[in-house]
Design an enzyme around this catalytic site. Sequence first.
Site, PDB file in Angstrom:
ATOM      1  N   ASP A 148      -8.990   0.413   1.276  1.00 24.97           N
ATOM      2  CA  ASP A 148      -8.101  -0.050   2.343  1.00 24.97           C
ATOM      3  C   ASP A 148      -8.720   0.332   3.691  1.00 24.97           C
ATOM      4  O   ASP A 148      -8.431   1.395   4.239  1.00 24.97           O
ATOM      5  CB  ASP A 148      -6.720   0.587   2.172  1.00 24.97           C
ATOM      6  N   GLU A 168      -8.880   4.152  -2.974  1.00 25.31           N
ATOM      7  CA  GLU A 168      -7.636   3.954  -3.714  1.00 25.31           C
ATOM      8  C   GLU A 168      -7.914   3.228  -5.025  1.00 25.31           C
ATOM      9  O   GLU A 168      -8.978   2.642  -5.222  1.00 25.31           O
ATOM     10  CB  GLU A 168      -6.648   3.097  -2.898  1.00 25.31           C
ATOM     11  N   ARG A 209      -8.326   3.912  12.531  1.00 27.57           N
ATOM     12  CA  ARG A 209      -7.441   5.054  12.833  1.00 27.57           C
ATOM     13  C   ARG A 209      -6.937   5.051  14.262  1.00 27.57           C
ATOM     14  O   ARG A 209      -5.823   5.510  14.530  1.00 27.57           O
ATOM     15  CB  ARG A 209      -8.188   6.363  12.574  1.00 27.57           C
ATOM     16  N   GLN A 257      -4.237   2.459  14.568  1.00 27.39           N
ATOM     17  CA  GLN A 257      -3.044   2.977  13.878  1.00 27.39           C
ATOM     18  C   GLN A 257      -2.312   4.019  14.727  1.00 27.39           C
ATOM     19  O   GLN A 257      -1.076   4.006  14.808  1.00 27.39           O
ATOM     20  CB  GLN A 257      -3.453   3.585  12.534  1.00 27.39           C
ATOM     21  N   GLU A 284     -10.286  12.533   6.713  1.00 30.90           N
ATOM     22  CA  GLU A 284     -10.126  13.863   6.123  1.00 30.90           C
ATOM     23  C   GLU A 284     -11.472  14.598   6.032  1.00 30.90           C
ATOM     24  O   GLU A 284     -11.551  15.792   6.289  1.00 30.90           O
ATOM     25  CB  GLU A 284      -9.521  13.749   4.725  1.00 30.90           C
ATOM     26  N   GLU A 290     -10.310   3.977   2.853  1.00 26.91           N
ATOM     27  CA  GLU A 290      -9.380   4.751   2.025  1.00 26.91           C
ATOM     28  C   GLU A 290      -9.733   4.462   0.585  1.00 26.91           C
ATOM     29  O   GLU A 290      -9.684   3.310   0.132  1.00 26.91           O
ATOM     30  CB  GLU A 290      -7.924   4.399   2.340  1.00 26.91           C
ATOM     31  N   HIS A 320      -3.962  13.965   0.139  1.00 27.85           N
ATOM     32  CA  HIS A 320      -4.191  13.112   1.308  1.00 27.85           C
ATOM     33  C   HIS A 320      -3.019  13.222   2.285  1.00 27.85           C
ATOM     34  O   HIS A 320      -3.216  13.410   3.490  1.00 27.85           O
ATOM     35  CB  HIS A 320      -4.377  11.655   0.879  1.00 27.85           C
ATOM     36  N   ASP A 367       0.849  -1.185   0.000  1.00 30.17           N
ATOM     37  CA  ASP A 367       0.000   0.000   0.000  1.00 30.17           C
ATOM     38  C   ASP A 367       0.888   1.239   0.000  1.00 30.17           C
ATOM     39  O   ASP A 367       1.839   1.317   0.774  1.00 30.17           O
ATOM     40  CB  ASP A 367      -0.910  -0.011   1.228  1.00 30.17           C
ATOM     41  N   LYS A 408      -4.482  -1.989   9.534  1.00 30.90           N
ATOM     42  CA  LYS A 408      -4.744  -2.191   8.105  1.00 30.90           C
ATOM     43  C   LYS A 408      -4.990  -3.659   7.770  1.00 30.90           C
ATOM     44  O   LYS A 408      -5.073  -3.996   6.598  1.00 30.90           O
ATOM     45  CB  LYS A 408      -3.534  -1.708   7.305  1.00 30.90           C
ATOM     46  N   THR A 432      -9.007  -5.438   3.088  1.00 29.80           N
ATOM     47  CA  THR A 432      -8.877  -4.516   1.963  1.00 29.80           C
ATOM     48  C   THR A 432      -9.776  -5.075   0.879  1.00 29.80           C
ATOM     49  O   THR A 432      -9.631  -6.238   0.505  1.00 29.80           O
ATOM     50  CB  THR A 432      -7.420  -4.456   1.480  1.00 29.80           C
TER      51      THR A 432
END
Lengths: 419, 419
Positions: free
Chosen positions: A230, A200, A234, A237, A360, A198, A132, A125, A250, A254
Amino acid sequence: MPLMTSWVASANSADCPFPLNNLPYGVFSTAALTPRCGVAIGDQILDVKTAEAVGWISVTEGAVFDEPRWNKLMALGQDAWAKTRNRLTELLAEDAADQGALADLLTPIADAELHMPIEVSEYTDFYAGRHHAFNVGTMFRGPENALPPNWLHIPIGYNGRASSVVVSGTDIRRPWGQLKGPQDDMPRFAPSARFDIELEMGAIVGTPSDGPISVREADANIFGYVLLNDWSARDIQAWEYQPLGPFQAKATATSISPWIVTAAALEPFRCDTPEREFELLDHLKDVGPMLFDIELEVSLAPEGKDASTIARTNYSEMYYSAAQQLAHHTTSGCSMRTGDLLGSGTISGPEKHNRGSLLELSWGGKEPFTLDTGETRSFINDGDTLTLHGVAKADDYQIGFGTCTGKVLPALDDPYSRN
Amino acid sequence: MPLMTSWVASANSADCPFPLNNLPYGVFSTAALTPRCGVAIGDQILDVKTAEAVGWISVTEGAVFDEPRWNKLMALGQDAWAKTRNRLTELLAEDAADQGALADLLTPIADAELHMPIEVSEYTDFYAGRHHAFNVGTMFRGPENALPPNWLHIPIGYNGRASSVVVSGTDIRRPWGQLKGPQDDMPRFAPSARFDIELEMGAIVGTPSDGPISVREADANIFGYVLLNDWSARDIQAWEYQPLGPFQAKATATSISPWIVTAAALEPFRCDTPEREFELLDHLKDVGPMLFDIELEVSLAPEGKDASTIARTNYSEMYYSAAQQLAHHTTSGCSMRTGDLLGSGTISGPEKHNRGSLLELSWGGKEPFTLDTGETRSFINDGDTLTLHGVAKADDYQIGFGTCTGKVLPALDDPYSRN
């Protein structure tokens, strides 16, 4: 390039995601058919396994489509990919011979179950979307230090977990993890309260390589692209990621979209990477238009309610292309294998509504956003279905990716109860 | 437990690494034999593939040893592992019947080429040796901030690259990478000048799992252990690792010893983890003696010269066991598969001569150390052969791991010349 017309009539409308120009590859099954390779055309899937078995397609001497995954073709490289695509185009074109016999190999997409289109070898990844990286960096370190010093010189990436990659439609169980919030004296083991997506694109390595490869070679080794979500915890993490990067945050899942859109189908949509503050070193330099103009959207549907579009962005917002990421991946001699999956990193744009993660969109939870239903969200609620959408648009046709979707189930009361 | 004696006489000496108590599993070939599963006994290898084919061993109905890797047995779980080990013990014990016929299945280790004993599914590397983490942290952040806040609560780990795992004896090509030293205004692409080893143990997952597993389950799912050298380019790592962890610095190669020492063989050597400042959360707590008393050494031989022992340490210096690492690995729901390889992290001890990396031995290059030949080293020179040694010692027998060795070849003048 204009719309190419097919004898499968549903493929010929300007808003069909799967016209003859696309021909995305997937793996499908029905009540009658075991999982097998298929190609989408209009609202139908052509059974490629049977097409090979009865002699309509022949790529090499041995069977290429006898397994329910595309890895065998992927390993054969560009010439075999072109041969396959050309033959499928021929078989499905408006003026094709034997349309009656071929029609027997069609299954309506609506009747099919879609499976993982590839066996994923390893999953990497990246963190290569500038908006971002800037947004996340600003939240954590302020705008002056938002981008780490290396960011404008190398596509930052980390190895993910291939065993966690699932196909669109798979339910996602909210994970437990070790957490330590700003109010906690000591860490605790609890369900993630800041579970996120996420947005992607995933690039799929076809041709394997051994040793460093150039950006041009890397580009040629990429078989195709999928939408990729993904899923990210948070809060897990935040506690775990120093000093060696994200790990369990993570590893829950996915998701990828079930249709591989080939690099060939995307060729007409190539576009340039953004202007750069620092010239890239030679081994990472652009060798032409490296990105693709692909419109991307995220929608969120609360349990039992309509979906709201929560973000719109474009793959052309990337700072580094998949080819540059793959080239960087090999610099130290790292072997790449057929089936390696490279996540682009979250794709955000410059504006607030262009942001490809809830982190975000809600600015770390400080600015909850409002759905069309009137509800607000900072992170994902149990029961929410998150869906990625992707499409490349020409004047009179589209190259659709379909969707990449997943519903978030509540955390288990006892995470060890399954065992 | 005393030495168990075998009709293979070389297995019965107190300093033999491979007595009947050990029975490590490997994959070997000779001029006459294709690569196949074998078990080491004394200075010989018993051909397990043929032993199964002719009926000496039968684990399940189908063949388990028909492929040149141990994954099929690994996937069958603890009962099958015990059955195999018991049967091999019976066949090779001093009082075994049919010794003459079995002797035909022996090959001298000296005549065999050893291959990767498993197919690696995914590779995870931890950072779970306290002395190493403290040493590295002190170099980079000072002794007060040496351990990150999470370190005493979770085994910090990151995903590595399975495609980079090679068997002992494979030459290692010094990598190129993007570097930016303290004197550099801008990054440059150059061969690594700070190429290093990491002395680790690798734990091999046998039984797969889906969802969080307890420490006790994790311990039961581990098939065996190998020596592991995680070759590391410190200068590539310094530039790339913020914020998402090591990537190309660790992707050149990871070497493992060719013999898998089974968890069963190590049982008599269990020992406790160190005293803890903070109690671990329930899901990571020790459930008995979690580590093993395994003596470890590193030697370095300059090109054409004798080897010097440069470090001595012990696996019991780990803060977290492999079972605790594996349990942590699954907390967020991460599926683990047969063939997953978990590196322990660098195993250093409290004293200077206990340090398991050149980074620590030379204190970041500031204190070069001296070999028996009189030469000094800060990092690896071209032509150096680095070798890990491991052995668990009982009163009258040993469980040897053999060695894990690799010679470092000079970087290519043009890293793209191979392609």
